[in-house]
Every structure is written in C-alpha cells, then in structure tokens.
Design an enzyme around this catalytic site. Structure first.
Site, PDB file in Angstrom:
ATOM      1  N   ARG A  50     -94.511  -3.539 117.619  1.00  0.00           N
ATOM      2  CA  ARG A  50     -95.218  -2.615 118.257  1.00  0.00           C
ATOM      3  C   ARG A  50     -94.839  -0.760 117.788  1.00  0.00           C
ATOM      4  O   ARG A  50     -93.864  -0.649 116.713  1.00  0.00           O
ATOM      5  CB  ARG A  50     -94.532  -2.258 119.699  1.00  0.00           C
ATOM      6  CG  ARG A  50     -94.575  -3.580 120.071  1.00  0.00           C
ATOM      7  CD  ARG A  50     -93.467  -3.527 121.528  1.00  0.00           C
ATOM      8  NE  ARG A  50     -93.620  -4.755 122.085  1.00  0.00           N
ATOM      9  CZ  ARG A  50     -93.222  -4.709 123.438  1.00  0.00           C
ATOM     10  NH1 ARG A  50     -92.383  -4.034 124.010  1.00  0.00           N
ATOM     11  NH2 ARG A  50     -93.751  -6.158 123.926  1.00  0.00           N
ATOM     12  N   ASP A  52     -93.855   2.906 118.616  1.00  0.00           N
ATOM     13  CA  ASP A  52     -93.862   3.991 119.445  1.00  0.00           C
ATOM     14  C   ASP A  52     -95.063   5.051 120.254  1.00  0.00           C
ATOM     15  O   ASP A  52     -95.094   5.207 119.188  1.00  0.00           O
ATOM     16  CB  ASP A  52     -92.395   4.316 119.840  1.00  0.00           C
ATOM     17  CG  ASP A  52     -91.139   3.099 120.132  1.00  0.00           C
ATOM     18  OD1 ASP A  52     -92.117   2.827 121.092  1.00  0.00           O
ATOM     19  OD2 ASP A  52     -90.046   3.591 120.228  1.00  0.00           O
ATOM     20  N   TYR A 110     -90.867   2.019 106.653  1.00  0.00           N
ATOM     21  CA  TYR A 110     -91.123   3.356 107.419  1.00  0.00           C
ATOM     22  C   TYR A 110     -90.439   4.309 106.708  1.00  0.00           C
ATOM     23  O   TYR A 110     -89.521   4.262 105.527  1.00  0.00           O
ATOM     24  CB  TYR A 110     -90.207   2.985 108.686  1.00  0.00           C
ATOM     25  CG  TYR A 110     -90.757   2.332 109.691  1.00  0.00           C
ATOM     26  CD1 TYR A 110     -91.522   2.779 111.172  1.00  0.00           C
ATOM     27  CD2 TYR A 110     -90.689   1.831 110.283  1.00  0.00           C
ATOM     28  CE1 TYR A 110     -91.883   2.198 111.681  1.00  0.00           C
ATOM     29  CE2 TYR A 110     -90.725  -0.136 111.551  1.00  0.00           C
ATOM     30  CZ  TYR A 110     -92.201   0.799 112.124  1.00  0.00           C
ATOM     31  OH  TYR A 110     -92.400   0.794 113.123  1.00  0.00           O
ATOM     32  N   ARG A 197     -84.876   5.971 113.814  1.00  0.00           N
ATOM     33  CA  ARG A 197     -85.503   7.316 114.529  1.00  0.00           C
ATOM     34  C   ARG A 197     -83.851   7.551 114.679  1.00  0.00           C
ATOM     35  O   ARG A 197     -83.198   8.588 114.697  1.00  0.00           O
ATOM     36  CB  ARG A 197     -86.316   7.267 115.632  1.00  0.00           C
ATOM     37  CG  ARG A 197     -87.204   7.370 115.051  1.00  0.00           C
ATOM     38  CD  ARG A 197     -88.109   7.720 116.669  1.00  0.00           C
ATOM     39  NE  ARG A 197     -87.942   8.438 117.668  1.00  0.00           N
ATOM     40  CZ  ARG A 197     -88.232   7.979 119.066  1.00  0.00           C
ATOM     41  NH1 ARG A 197     -89.288   6.800 119.268  1.00  0.00           N
ATOM     42  NH2 ARG A 197     -87.899   8.892 119.644  1.00  0.00           N
TER      43      ARG A 197
END
Lengths: 258, 258
Positions: A50, A52, A110, A197
């Site tokens: 997933r 966000d 990422y 993050r």
C-alpha cells in the site's frame, strides 16, 4: 485466467492512498474501474504494498487475474484511456500464474524529496517537503548508514505493536543533494508503516545540525518511536521501483564490517 | 510613497490568470490581499503583462506604490507568509518612482513545455501539453527561425483586430529537446494575445511532419489567424523572465540578413 503484471505510476495528491476504501478515491479503485470499462471484468488488483494518502509512485507493481484475451499492449492503451490523468500504466505483461506482487517482492526503493531552497518552489509543492533551513546532506548520509542492514525498526514505525515482526533489512540508504533539492533514498526488503517518513524526519533533524550524527543509531537502538524524529509529510514520498529478482540484492557491509 | 518592484513566480493552475476579476481567483488579487494583510494598505499591482488562466510564471515582474516603511526583505517574508503556496515572491526591491513594470519592459521570454513521451507523465500534467507522436524538434527549430525579427504577427493573435498594432519583434526563438520534453522558447519585445500558444500549435504541426517547414513562414505572410496552427493549451506556458535593460537586446538577423 491469465495473470497480468502492471507497472504503474501515480500522482498521489488526489487519492486516499492505494487501497480501496468506501466513498474515498483510491488508486486501486481507479485502476480496477478502468480495467472493468475495457474488459467488462471487475478485477481484484494486488499491489507490491500500500501507499498512504498523498504518497506518489513512479513504479508501483500490481498483478491481477483476468479472462480477457486482449494483448497486453492493447490493454495498456485501453486502461490508460479510461484512467484519470493522475495514473498511468507504464508496462503490462503476462506473468506466471504464481506471481504475486506483494509476496514475491524482493526489495522496494523509496525516494523522499526535500525542497531545501529558502523560498519554497510553488511547482514542487505537491511533490516535496519544504525545509527552509540549510540541510547538511553529508551529515545526513553518514548518520543514515547506521540504519543499513537487518534491524528491528520499531523506532521508525508509526503503529507498533504490529501483527508481525518489525525486523527489516535496509540494503541501501543514502542522502544526497541535487541543487536545492535533498533526496533520501532507501532500498529494503520491506517497509513498516511510515518507516521512510520517520527515517526522513530523523535525518532532517540531524541535517539541521542539532542532534549529533549518532542520533540515528541511538534512535534505532532505543526501540521506541518517541526516541526518533518526527514523521515527514506524505507528499515528498515516492515509491520508485519494486524488484522481483530471484536473488535478492546483497546486503552491503559498512566500513566496520557490520 | 515608495515604488516597490516584486519578482514573483506562480503555478497558474488554480487561477483565472494574473488579472483581478470579480468573484474569480487571480494572482493579482492573491498578491494584493497578502500585501494588505502585512501593511494595511490595499495596493494596485501592475504586472509586466497579463498571463491567461492556467498559464504559469517563473519570473513575473510587478510594481506597486506603498507608504509602508518595512524593509524589502521583511515585506518579502511577510507577503510570502500570507500568500497561497501556489505564489511566491522571489525578490523585492525599491526602484525609482518612474519605474513601470508594463511600460518599461524591454523584452519578455516565454517557455512552452511539451511532454513528448508516448505515455503522458502524471507529474507533469499541470505543467505541459502532452503530444503523443514523436516531434522532430530540429524541423520545428528551423521552421521557427522565419518568425525571428520584426513582423506583423496577426496570424498568431487570437483577437485581431486589437486596439493597437500587431507588429512585434522576436529577438530569439528556439525549439529543442531535453529527453522526452520538447521546449519552445520565445523572447520578444512584446506578445500578442495567445501569440506563443499559436506559434507552438503551428510548430507542433510542423514537428509532426505533415506541413512543410515553410508552413510557419507562409502562415506569417498570410496575415490571417486561420492560416496558422491551433492554439496550444495554457498549462504548458511559462513566463520565464522580463528584462528592463536600458539598451534592448539586439535584433538578430537571419542568414539572409533580413
């Protein structure tokens, strides 16, 4: 039924994340709806993971089963014609029945983008986090190396305890500057909720010069979310790619051979 | 009253252009409102020229008169704190009373951005025109050179007859490729309504290979809007900068010395 692998990119700005949710726009819903308009079938698309709300993807990978006999390139063009302009299918190919976009992923990478100009760039505002004070990207990079390798990353996980393990392996982590932009890239065998993050929030503190470089290592060792930095906002985060190589990337060792 | 020169950039996506219009969001309204919140004065901001709905600016120049005694850098930070994130003041400076952002402009440069990848990039969709067939940028560049110099550009003007002259001077015009992006840049002493967008529409036809390279020169000579190409959409257009040099840029001559 054939098994189709789709590589997609999306601007996450207007979506409540990848996953279908009643009454909210999601990338999954947009993709499945476009597929249905072309084939008449409502598929169940499985993503590598997933993303966000507000998070973007340059190379998300999805698989779905279909009875359609359309050629992959025809499907690609058809789905793209029905998708909103914020989502594009980049590649479509038939894969073996057993291929599973989530379970077969060997590593994902990422990228987190920080606009480090004194005045935030209006054209980047949907695609970065603006940090107005000058960041020391070399300091951030050195500090980040403590996170390489196999660790329990619960200090960088928003919802701990989770159902399973918080142990993941970071194959590569780097911070670098490209003009007024500072990029943080992390490649790992998997990611915890908000992991990139919260790593970014931690490295930005270090890049601002207050905590010592060892702060990242200490946060990792503390095994507590409150000992790491804040969670960076979603709009700077991009899923770059997913690797399905049979042999996972080797785990690089740092200078001390850890 | 002091005369303040502001250099600003904006993402035109959410605005109905530069100019204030009742009940519609405009860059001018946003800027004047932010200025008022800082100084208590409602100024009348004069720009180098209007930009249309959806058109962006990297270096628009504005002047306004104010009795505020705040330092330019303090004003800059204050206004930026009140502006929406789609608009930023990049520079603020005191200029002589006589400076007029519109009348004193010697040249302006516009950039038009074309996404020439087969699959349109979701992240560029607000900032370019997607043309899916391969463009020949060298052909476009050669054809464009016919527009250099001083000409009556009414063939590239949406609302002719206008109140004044359609004669303008193009100092430089170029088409070039940067990866999957094709850029058209035009620097001139002034621009007619939709001039860059209709030049772009014309060059894109030529870049697609159908009309001969001479089509641009023929369209110019025809002195009729219907003989040129279509008007490209607004979201690919950027006002790059405005020059106020005392000596205007020299007019380059083409190979024939025209």
């Amino acid at each position: 039924m054939r098994n189709l692998k789709l590589t997609i990119c999306y601007d996450g700005t207007d979506f409540h994340g990848w996953q279908r949710q009643p009454g909210l726009p999601s990338v999954q819903e947009a993709l499945e709806s476009a597929f249905e308009q072309i084939t008449g079938e409502r598929p169940n698309a499985t993503a590598s993971g997933r993303t966000d709300a507000g998070v973007h993807a340059l190379g998300q990978v999805v698989n779905l089963y279909s009875a359609s006999r359309l050629r992959p390139d025809v499907l690609l063009r058809g789905i793209n014609a029905k998708l909103p302009r914020s989502v594009r299918v980049l590649e479509a190919e038939d894969v073996p029945q057993a291929f599973h976009a989530t379970l077969d992923a060997r590593s994902k990478r990422y990228r987190y983008v920080i606009d480090n100009a004194p005045i935030p760039d209006p054209f980047r505002r949907r695609y970065c986090w603006h940090v107005g004070y000058k960041l020391d990207e070399a300091r951030m990079h050195r500090a980040a190396q403590a996170l390489r390798g196999r660790h329990d990353f619960r200090s960088f996980e928003t919802e701990w305890p989770n159902r399973t393990s918080s142990v993941r392996t970071i194959f590569e982590i780097e911070a670098r500057r490209d003009g007024s932009v500072v990029l943080i890239e992390v490649e790992a065998d998997g990611f915890l909720y908000n992991m990139v993050r919260s790593i970014t929030g931690t490295l930005v503190l270090i890049g601002g010069g207050r905590p010592p470089e060892a702060f990242a290592a200490e946060a990792l060792a503390a095994q507590s979310r409150k000992d790491a930095g804040p969670t960076a906002p979603p709009q700077g985060l991009f899923l770059q790619y997913v690797r399905y190589d049979r042999t996972p990337a080797p785990i690089p060792l740092d200078e001390e051979g850890r």
